[in-house]
Design a protein around this motif. Structure first.
Motif, PDB file in Angstrom:
ATOM      1  N   LEU A   1      18.653 -19.420  -5.906  1.00 44.44           N
ATOM      2  CA  LEU A   1      18.586 -17.975  -5.801  1.00 44.44           C
ATOM      3  C   LEU A   1      18.831 -17.339  -7.398  1.00 44.44           C
ATOM      4  CD1 LEU A   1      19.992 -16.319  -2.631  1.00 44.44           C
ATOM      5  CD2 LEU A   1      17.839 -16.445  -3.638  1.00 44.44           C
ATOM      6  N   ASN A   2      19.637 -18.068  -8.165  1.00 42.05           N
ATOM      7  CA  ASN A   2      20.162 -17.858  -9.537  1.00 42.05           C
ATOM      8  C   ASN A   2      18.534 -17.666 -10.322  1.00 42.05           C
ATOM      9  OD1 ASN A   2      21.473 -17.375 -11.865  1.00 42.05           O
ATOM     10  ND2 ASN A   2      21.327 -19.476 -12.255  1.00 42.05           N
ATOM     11  N   HIS A   3      17.820 -18.866 -10.159  1.00 38.12           N
ATOM     12  CA  HIS A   3      16.660 -18.985 -10.773  1.00 38.12           C
ATOM     13  C   HIS A   3      15.773 -17.873 -10.561  1.00 38.12           C
ATOM     14  CE1 HIS A   3      18.033 -22.370 -13.210  1.00 38.12           C
ATOM     15  NE2 HIS A   3      18.524 -23.118 -11.973  1.00 38.12           N
ATOM     16  N   LEU A   4      15.419 -18.133  -8.986  1.00 38.55           N
ATOM     17  CA  LEU A   4      14.453 -16.916  -8.484  1.00 38.55           C
ATOM     18  C   LEU A   4      14.475 -15.721  -8.691  1.00 38.55           C
ATOM     19  CD1 LEU A   4      14.185 -18.970  -5.069  1.00 38.55           C
ATOM     20  CD2 LEU A   4      12.401 -18.950  -6.809  1.00 38.55           C
ATOM     21  N   LEU A   5      16.075 -14.967  -8.535  1.00 34.34           N
ATOM     22  CA  LEU A   5      16.096 -13.747  -8.801  1.00 34.34           C
ATOM     23  C   LEU A   5      15.715 -13.267 -10.289  1.00 34.34           C
ATOM     24  CD1 LEU A   5      18.858 -13.206  -6.467  1.00 34.34           C
ATOM     25  CD2 LEU A   5      16.716 -12.420  -6.095  1.00 34.34           C
ATOM     26  N   GLN A   6      16.300 -14.321 -10.987  1.00 35.37           N
ATOM     27  CA  GLN A   6      16.084 -13.987 -12.613  1.00 35.37           C
ATOM     28  C   GLN A   6      14.594 -13.841 -12.819  1.00 35.37           C
ATOM     29  OE1 GLN A   6      18.087 -13.080 -15.152  1.00 35.37           O
ATOM     30  NE2 GLN A   6      19.499 -13.143 -13.507  1.00 35.37           N
ATOM     31  N   ALA A   7      13.686 -14.606 -12.384  1.00 29.82           N
ATOM     32  CA  ALA A   7      12.401 -14.755 -12.426  1.00 29.82           C
ATOM     33  C   ALA A   7      11.597 -13.475 -11.708  1.00 29.82           C
ATOM     34  CB  ALA A   7      11.566 -15.958 -11.804  1.00 29.82           C
ATOM     35  N   GLN A   8      12.151 -12.994 -10.783  1.00 26.03           N
ATOM     36  CA  GLN A   8      11.564 -11.649  -9.871  1.00 26.03           C
ATOM     37  C   GLN A   8      12.028 -10.794 -10.844  1.00 26.03           C
ATOM     38  OE1 GLN A   8      13.953 -10.575  -6.347  1.00 26.03           O
ATOM     39  NE2 GLN A   8      12.007 -10.576  -5.518  1.00 26.03           N
TER      40      GLN A   8
ATOM     41  N   ILE B   1      14.262 -24.839 -12.527  1.00 26.70           N
ATOM     42  CA  ILE B   1      14.530 -25.116 -13.791  1.00 26.70           C
ATOM     43  C   ILE B   1      13.652 -24.671 -14.903  1.00 26.70           C
ATOM     44  CG2 ILE B   1      15.304 -26.720 -15.548  1.00 26.70           C
ATOM     45  CD1 ILE B   1      16.752 -28.358 -13.442  1.00 26.70           C
ATOM     46  N   ALA B   2      12.184 -24.667 -14.682  1.00 26.35           N
ATOM     47  CA  ALA B   2      11.300 -24.397 -15.416  1.00 26.35           C
ATOM     48  C   ALA B   2      11.233 -22.928 -15.501  1.00 26.35           C
ATOM     49  CB  ALA B   2      10.000 -24.901 -15.069  1.00 26.35           C
ATOM     50  N   LEU B   3      11.744 -22.305 -14.642  1.00 24.64           N
ATOM     51  CA  LEU B   3      11.586 -20.596 -14.810  1.00 24.64           C
ATOM     52  C   LEU B   3      12.335 -20.085 -15.729  1.00 24.64           C
ATOM     53  CD1 LEU B   3      11.649 -19.927 -10.758  1.00 24.64           C
ATOM     54  CD2 LEU B   3       9.763 -19.875 -12.545  1.00 24.64           C
ATOM     55  N   SER B   4      13.279 -20.722 -16.117  1.00 28.42           N
ATOM     56  CA  SER B   4      14.275 -20.324 -17.269  1.00 28.42           C
ATOM     57  C   SER B   4      13.577 -20.353 -18.784  1.00 28.42           C
ATOM     58  CB  SER B   4      15.426 -21.122 -17.462  1.00 28.42           C
ATOM     59  OG  SER B   4      15.124 -22.589 -18.060  1.00 28.42           O
ATOM     60  N   LYS B   5      12.393 -20.757 -18.760  1.00 30.66           N
ATOM     61  CA  LYS B   5      11.334 -20.708 -19.969  1.00 30.66           C
ATOM     62  C   LYS B   5      10.557 -19.604 -19.900  1.00 30.66           C
ATOM     63  CE  LYS B   5      12.070 -25.663 -20.482  1.00 30.66           C
ATOM     64  NZ  LYS B   5      13.319 -25.446 -21.401  1.00 30.66           N
TER      65      LYS B   5
ATOM     66  N   ARG C   1      23.337 -25.636   2.535  1.00 29.34           N
ATOM     67  CA  ARG C   1      24.689 -25.195   1.962  1.00 29.34           C
ATOM     68  C   ARG C   1      24.565 -23.924   1.203  1.00 29.34           C
ATOM     69  NH1 ARG C   1      24.738 -30.487  -0.102  1.00 29.34           N
ATOM     70  NH2 ARG C   1      25.338 -29.458  -2.133  1.00 29.34           N
ATOM     71  N   PRO C   2      25.561 -23.041   0.974  1.00 28.55           N
ATOM     72  CA  PRO C   2      25.708 -21.820   0.419  1.00 28.55           C
ATOM     73  C   PRO C   2      25.467 -22.341  -1.299  1.00 28.55           C
ATOM     74  CG  PRO C   2      27.145 -21.780   1.921  1.00 28.55           C
ATOM     75  CD  PRO C   2      26.748 -23.006   2.085  1.00 28.55           C
ATOM     76  N   ASP C   3      26.059 -23.198  -1.896  1.00 29.96           N
ATOM     77  CA  ASP C   3      25.921 -23.649  -3.181  1.00 29.96           C
ATOM     78  C   ASP C   3      24.518 -23.960  -3.364  1.00 29.96           C
ATOM     79  OD1 ASP C   3      26.508 -26.015  -1.488  1.00 29.96           O
ATOM     80  OD2 ASP C   3      26.475 -27.051  -3.634  1.00 29.96           O
ATOM     81  N   GLN C   4      23.666 -24.611  -2.678  1.00 27.81           N
ATOM     82  CA  GLN C   4      22.205 -25.113  -2.650  1.00 27.81           C
ATOM     83  C   GLN C   4      21.446 -23.576  -2.729  1.00 27.81           C
ATOM     84  OE1 GLN C   4      21.982 -27.626   0.710  1.00 27.81           O
ATOM     85  NE2 GLN C   4      21.760 -29.326  -0.441  1.00 27.81           N
ATOM     86  N   ILE C   5      21.681 -22.719  -1.826  1.00 30.40           N
ATOM     87  CA  ILE C   5      21.033 -21.551  -1.925  1.00 30.40           C
ATOM     88  C   ILE C   5      21.232 -20.687  -3.084  1.00 30.40           C
ATOM     89  CG2 ILE C   5      20.682 -19.399  -0.558  1.00 30.40           C
ATOM     90  CD1 ILE C   5      21.560 -20.880   1.964  1.00 30.40           C
TER      91      ILE C   5
END
Length: 140
Positions: free
Chosen positions: A90-97, A51-55, A82-86
């Motif tokens: 990933l939503n946050h990690l790929l945006q940070a990437q 969540i902090a990666l959104s900042k 579970r796919p929803d957990q992944i």
């Protein structure tokens, strides 16, 4: 440098303290500023805390982020997440990437067959995987 585990401890206080994520991000920024004044080139890697990666100011402060148990282990060692957990992570990690952050990953697996498949999935996403035992008390 420093590897900051439990940056996501803000989750422990978010219900009582809505600004917990911002407070943690500010703490990491102050820590970074102090360390880099004392030692130019100081590297800072945070663990989890998606969540902090959104900042933007937080992302600009850290040199990399490590994600623990992205694909396996949330329901027990060796168990696929579970796919929803992944997808949530990933939503946050790929945006940070996309902003230039290096994404390191840690999975805790023992079965040799699982290790190769999991490593390949991480590499396909452009992440740097590390497979280890949960205690991290010996090299894999």
């Amino acid at each position: 440098g420093a590897f900051l585990d439990r940056v996501d401890a803000y989750d422990d206080w978010r219900s009582d303290h809505p600004q917990a994520v911002d407070d943690m991000a500010d703490f990491v920024i102050r820590l970074s500023d102090t360390a880099r004044k004392m030692q130019p080139g100081f590297l800072l890697i945070s663990q989890n805390a998606e969540i902090a990666l959104s900042k933007a100011h937080y992302r600009a402060t850290i040199d990399a982020v490590s994600k623990e148990s992205l694909l396996t282990g949330l329901q027990g060692e060796g168990t696929a997440n579970r796919p929803d957990q992944i997808a949530w992570s990933l939503n946050h990690l790929l945006q940070a990437q996309l902003t230039g952050l290096t994404i390191l990953t840690i999975e805790y697996l023992r079965a040799h067959g699982d290790v190769a498949a999991v490593q390949e999935r991480h590499r396909t996403m452009g992440f740097v995987p590390f497979l280890a035992n949960r205690l991290l008390d010996r090299l894999p």
